[in-house]
Design a protein around this motif. Structure first.
Motif, mmCIF file in Angstrom:
data_model
loop_
_atom_site.group_PDB
_atom_site.id
_atom_site.type_symbol
_atom_site.label_atom_id
_atom_site.label_comp_id
_atom_site.label_asym_id
_atom_site.label_seq_id
_atom_site.Cartn_x
_atom_site.Cartn_y
_atom_site.Cartn_z
ATOM 1 N N LEU A 71 0.966 -1.321 0.114
ATOM 2 C CA LEU A 71 -0.008 -0.044 -0.028
ATOM 3 C C LEU A 71 0.982 1.376 -0.088
ATOM 4 N N VAL A 72 1.855 1.256 0.730
ATOM 5 C CA VAL A 72 2.726 2.295 0.782
ATOM 6 C C VAL A 72 3.674 2.503 -0.353
ATOM 7 N N ALA A 73 3.970 1.443 -1.021
ATOM 8 C CA ALA A 73 4.435 1.499 -2.314
ATOM 9 C C ALA A 73 3.837 2.113 -3.262
ATOM 10 N N PHE A 74 2.285 1.832 -3.280
ATOM 11 C CA PHE A 74 1.532 2.148 -4.337
ATOM 12 C C PHE A 74 1.222 3.814 -3.948
ATOM 13 N N VAL A 75 1.075 4.191 -2.697
ATOM 14 C CA VAL A 75 1.109 5.552 -2.505
ATOM 15 C C VAL A 75 2.162 6.478 -3.164
ATOM 16 N N ILE A 76 3.230 5.862 -2.436
ATOM 17 C CA ILE A 76 4.416 6.376 -3.108
ATOM 18 C C ILE A 76 4.346 6.723 -4.743
ATOM 19 N N PHE A 77 4.014 5.852 -5.372
ATOM 20 C CA PHE A 77 4.028 5.526 -6.867
ATOM 21 C C PHE A 77 3.119 6.710 -7.289
ATOM 22 N N LEU A 78 1.669 6.813 -6.678
ATOM 23 C CA LEU A 78 0.845 8.100 -6.913
ATOM 24 C C LEU A 78 1.401 9.285 -6.887
ATOM 25 N N HIS A 79 2.566 9.634 -6.286
ATOM 26 C CA HIS A 79 2.960 10.793 -6.337
ATOM 27 C C HIS A 79 3.600 11.713 -7.526
ATOM 28 N N LEU A 80 3.885 10.656 -8.570
ATOM 29 C CA LEU A 80 4.190 11.076 -10.055
ATOM 30 C C LEU A 80 2.954 11.508 -10.570
ATOM 31 N N PRO A 81 2.128 10.646 -10.712
ATOM 32 C CA PRO A 81 1.035 11.316 -11.393
ATOM 33 C C PRO A 81 0.321 12.614 -10.718
ATOM 34 N N ALA A 82 0.413 12.641 -9.319
ATOM 35 C CA ALA A 82 0.044 13.736 -8.531
ATOM 36 C C ALA A 82 0.883 15.005 -8.821
ATOM 37 N N TYR A 83 2.131 14.699 -8.910
ATOM 38 C CA TYR A 83 2.906 16.009 -9.515
ATOM 39 C C TYR A 83 2.445 16.595 -10.846
ATOM 40 N N ALA A 84 2.091 15.866 -11.531
ATOM 41 C CA ALA A 84 1.812 16.001 -13.026
ATOM 42 C C ALA A 84 0.658 16.816 -12.872
ATOM 43 N N VAL A 85 -0.245 16.512 -11.948
ATOM 44 C CA VAL A 85 -1.603 17.173 -11.988
ATOM 45 C C VAL A 85 -1.676 18.402 -11.036
ATOM 46 N N VAL A 86 -1.100 18.449 -9.892
ATOM 47 C CA VAL A 86 -1.104 19.619 -8.898
ATOM 48 C C VAL A 86 0.158 20.326 -8.792
ATOM 49 N N THR A 90 -3.295 12.029 0.011
ATOM 50 C CA THR A 90 -1.971 12.395 0.324
ATOM 51 C C THR A 90 -0.769 12.487 -0.852
ATOM 52 N N PRO A 91 -0.698 11.734 -1.806
ATOM 53 C CA PRO A 91 0.302 12.276 -2.706
ATOM 54 C C PRO A 91 0.014 13.636 -3.286
ATOM 55 N N PHE A 92 -1.139 14.092 -3.607
ATOM 56 C CA PHE A 92 -1.259 15.344 -3.859
ATOM 57 C C PHE A 92 -0.923 16.482 -3.003
ATOM 58 N N ILE A 93 -1.410 16.438 -1.517
ATOM 59 C CA ILE A 93 -1.075 17.166 -0.692
ATOM 60 C C ILE A 93 0.501 17.326 -0.288
ATOM 61 N N ASP A 94 1.282 15.978 -0.508
ATOM 62 C CA ASP A 94 2.664 15.805 -0.235
ATOM 63 C C ASP A 94 3.329 16.709 -1.603
ATOM 64 N N VAL A 95 2.759 16.602 -2.534
ATOM 65 C CA VAL A 95 3.486 17.418 -3.716
ATOM 66 C C VAL A 95 3.410 18.718 -3.353
ATOM 67 N N LEU A 96 2.156 19.161 -2.985
ATOM 68 C CA LEU A 96 2.073 20.667 -2.636
ATOM 69 C C LEU A 96 2.983 21.212 -1.536
ATOM 70 N N VAL A 97 3.214 20.114 -0.496
ATOM 71 C CA VAL A 97 3.881 20.712 0.392
ATOM 72 C C VAL A 97 5.286 20.719 -0.129
ATOM 73 N N ILE A 98 5.851 19.786 -0.436
ATOM 74 C CA ILE A 98 7.251 19.573 -0.889
ATOM 75 C C ILE A 98 7.460 20.822 -1.855
ATOM 76 N N TRP A 99 6.631 21.293 -2.830
ATOM 77 C CA TRP A 99 6.960 22.228 -3.730
ATOM 78 C C TRP A 99 6.268 23.594 -3.349
ATOM 79 N N GLY A 100 5.399 23.540 -2.688
ATOM 80 C CA GLY A 100 4.850 24.962 -2.159
ATOM 81 C C GLY A 100 4.987 25.546 -0.833
#
Lengths: 251, 507
Positions: free
Chosen positions: B41-56, B137-147
């Motif tokens: 599950l954790v691996a899947f959520v980490i993987f989701l960060h890639l599309p999340a970055y592309a979107v947000v 989580t992946p979308f929020i993480d991307v926003l936190v890391i970059w914003g």
């Protein structure tokens, strides 16, 4: 000269293994027109055996012959004359009993008008006449079991296999079912039934087979079983318990 | 159960059940250790960060104050998330009402039922929120890391909308109980649940088509008209949008309001839940008996086809679940009607929508007909070859797909024959692929388990989705870039072949 009638069911060396042997080289012969009760403790291999006969499980080894038809080589022909009723009635909630029987008759390719007459007679004889057009979703387990049984009989099978058919039925319904099965046997049909209600086997069966660890450990009429076990007036229950308890040691 | 300690004890019991249910979903019922499932599950959520970055990713620098269009877009996205959570919560509340096996035991025990149902309501809120959190989580993480860490407030917003969605779901279900009665509430609630999530997106698309002739949902949200109708920057409506951007003055009241709403719902409805549950009779409400008619003639295959169609027709919940995809056809159909005389170019966008819908619908129908057989023993003991049974069931899927999609494709043919041919071919391929995958991964299940079909085989689920997307992309590309379309077609075919190779039917 008349050909001798083939046995209704002939099993030779029937074997099925899951994580352990469920049926272990079983030999069994049931004569045509006979009411045969197959008894055994939980996990003895009764249901597995009957599921292989009904074509629901493929045996690992052995042969299954239904009224002379090799059921493994020609399953469609064997199924045409066989009916299977499991202990857990599997019917469609969204169909009415009549619609369910219409579907079964359609699957077995029965003539529509004759099948409808038979279906109505069967459902009425099982006390379901007031519910012919109600969907099965509100039915009790007993009513569902009766619908499943009517479905098994609507295509006029020559071999009826029933796995614990009386489970969940009230006394009146159980009597209806027993009467219906006896009528079928009188009409020349063969009935093979597993049951844990030994009184039913004692009263209804022409012959009784006792299975343990996937093997037949005793077989015969009630009188023959008593004779084999050297207990002239003992009950079937006492004999069954003695046989099953002694079986592991014998095996 | 002592009331004070009992609530905690029952909460622990609920958490354990919920965890096992989740684990069952993650592992598809296989005997995986919780640790392995958690790692996956954790691996899947980490993987989701890639599309999340592309979107947000590009929105990470967004700051307050925002213009009205941005406020509208963010608020609409949050409302969509809320609608999806509401949909899931309605489904969960319905299960609480109707899961009698569990409730019979609880209600026959000497426990304080108000506490039990309070815990159940809280458990629904928790489950809905956690599920949303997991996906967000992946979308929020991307926003936190970059914003920056100001975006962490989004987690609190997710909790707030999860709690409020659960509260509203309970109120909606109880209202349905009062309006429709216990016998009809289940089906009605499930249909509402199914439509709620999709309804908002489709409504936006319909509005976009009617106003701007495009399928883009953002056309409406970013329009001048929407901005002119929107309230001023200080409006309560924008609090959620301001809250996710780190405005504490909006965040705290939002969270407090949601907690208050859930608390009030628990206080009002928990004492009455046992009455509602008790009114759910195990017997189905009597309905008008079916009209008598003679048995129909026909082959066994015809009997099978008739049965499948009848069962589908008589089950409004299954119908709503399987036909959900058709809702997504509403906007393209509307677009076709609105822009009929604008030439083929305007309609290329319709081909992938139609193909996707056909693939997904065929997958659902194929599961119902092939795996969801309530009388499996009966059909298996019928005197006809297994291949005939399978063929009859597949025919039902294809008949329904043909009936539903032929009119749309015929309408496309009036605009452009090439577009119609390509769409028809891709529709057939998508439907055939989804049906084949269901056939290779067939299981024995009851129709009522339809909702869980996607958890029974992860490979089948992903392969089915990939096949639909692949054929949809191929259809879209075939008319504008045939060589690229050939590549996507080959890729899709390869995935399907690989799926077949590893399917249980080959074992």
């Amino acid at each position: 000269m008349n050909q001798p009638r083939p046995p209704a069911l002939e099993l030779r060396g029937l074997t099925k293994r899951f994580d352990r042997p469920a049926v272990d080289g079983l030999d069994l012969t049931v004569r045509a027109g006979e009411f045969y009760a197959l008894l055994g403790a939980n996990g003895a291999g009764k249901t597995t055996t009957l599921r292989m006969v009904a074509g629901l499980l493929r045996p690992d080894a052995g042969s299954v012959s239904v009224l002379g038809i090799d059921a493994l080589k020609d399953p469609v022909a064997a199924k045409q004359i066989t009916a299977w009723v499991s202990d857990e009635p599997m019917i469609y909630d969204k169909l009415t009993p009549l619609e369910y029987l219409e579907f079964v008759a359609g699957l077995w390719g029965c003539e529509a008008a004759a099948a409808e007459r038979t279906a109505r007679e069967l459902l009425e004889s099982l006390g379901l006449a007031p519910h012919l057009h109600e969907r099965c979703e509100g039915f009790s387990k007993g009513m569902r079991q009766k619908v499943a049984l009517a479905g098994a009989l609507v295509h006029d099978p020559r071999l009826i296999i029933l796995d614990e058919p009386l489970t969940g039925l009230d006394a009146v319904s159980a009597r209806h079912v027993k009467h219906l099965l006896q009528m079928r046997v009188r009409a020349g049909c063969t009935v093979i039934m597993t049951t844990h209600i030994l009184e039913v086997a004692e009263r209804m069966a022409d012959r009784i087979g006792v299975i343990s660890a996937g093997r037949l450990i005793a077989e015969g009429t009630l009188a023959e079983l008593r004779q084999q076990n050297g207990q002239g007036d003992t009950s079937l229950e006492d004999m069954f318990v003695a046989l099953v308890e002694s079986a592991p040691a014998a095996a | 159960m002592r009331n004070s300690a009992g609530v905690m004890w029952f909460a622990g019991h609920e958490i354990r059940l919920t965890w096992r249910e989740w684990l069952g979903m993650l592992t598809a019922g296989r005997r995986w250790r919780p640790r392995s499932a958690s790692i996956m599950l954790v691996a899947f959520v980490i993987f989701l960060h890639l599309p999340a970055y592309a979107v947000v990713g590009r929105f990470a620098d967004v700051q307050m104050p925002l213009d009205r269009s941005s406020l509208i877009v963010i608020t609409a996205c949050l409302f969509l998330a809320w609608a999806l959570m509401l949909s899931q919560a309605i489904e969960s509340v319905t299960r609480v009402f109707y899961a009698r096996a569990d409730l019979d035991l609880i209600m026959s025990s000497p426990v304080a039922l108000t506490n039990v149902f309070s815990v159940r309501i809280a458990a629904i809120a928790l489950t809905v929120t956690l599920m949303a959190m997991l996906l967000a989580t992946p979308f929020i993480d991307v926003l936190v890391i970059w914003g920056g860490i100001r975006w962490l407030s989004t987690y609190v917003v997710v909790v707030a909308i999860g709690l409020s969605a659960a509260a509203v779901a309970i109120a909606v279900t109880v209202a349905l109980f009062k309006i429709c009665g216990p016998a009809k509430t289940r089906a009605v609630a499930q249909v509402i649940s199914a439509v709620t999530g999709a309804g908002f997106v489709i409504a936006l698309q319909v509005a976009a088509i009617l106003s701007y002739g495009t399928l883009s949902r953002f056309a409406v949200l970013t329009s001048d008209a929407a901005a002119s109708f929107a309230p001023g920057g200080g409006s309560l409506l924008w609090w959620p949008a301001r809250a996710i951007l780190g405005d504490v003055a909006a965040l705290l009241p939002l969270l407090g309001g949601s907690l208050l709403l859930l608390g009030a719902t628990m206080a009002v409805f928990s004492p009455r839940f046992s009455d509602y549950v008790a009114s759910v009779s195990p017997k189905i409400e009597s309905r008008k008996p079916a009209a008598p008619r003679p048995f129909r003639k026909g082959s066994p295959q015809r009997a099978l086809r008739r049965k499948e169609l009848l069962l589908l027709w008589r089950d409004p919940w299954l119908m709503s679940q399987t036909l959900m995809q058709l809702l997504y056809l509403l906007p393209p159909a509307l677009m076709l009607w609105r822009s009929f005389d604008e030439g083929a170019g305007a309609f290329i966008v319709l081909a992938p929508v139609i193909v996707m819908a056909a693939g997904q619908l065929a997958g659902g129908l194929a599961w119902l007909t092939i795996s969801g057989e309530d009388a499996a023993d009966l059909v298996a003991t019928a005197p006809l070859p297994a291949a005939s049974v399978t063929r009859a069931k597949i025919e039902v899927v294809l008949i329904l797909i043909a009936l539903l999609f032929a009119p749309l494709i015929a309408a496309l043919a009036l605009v452009s024959l090439a577009l119609a041919v390509v769409t028809a071919l891709a529709t057939v391929l998508a439907a055939a692929s989804a049906t084949s995958i269901q056939l290779w991964f067939r299981v024995q299940a009851r129709r009522s388990q339809f909702r869980r079909r996607q958890t029974s085989s992860r490979i089948a689920t992903f392969a089915e989705a990939f096949a639909s997307i692949g054929w949809a992309a191929t259809a879209a590309l075939a008319l504008v870039a045939p060589l690229v379309a050939a590549v996507t077609a080959l890729m899709t075919a390869a995935v399907i072949a690989l799926t077949w190779k590893i399917s249980p039917s080959r074992a």
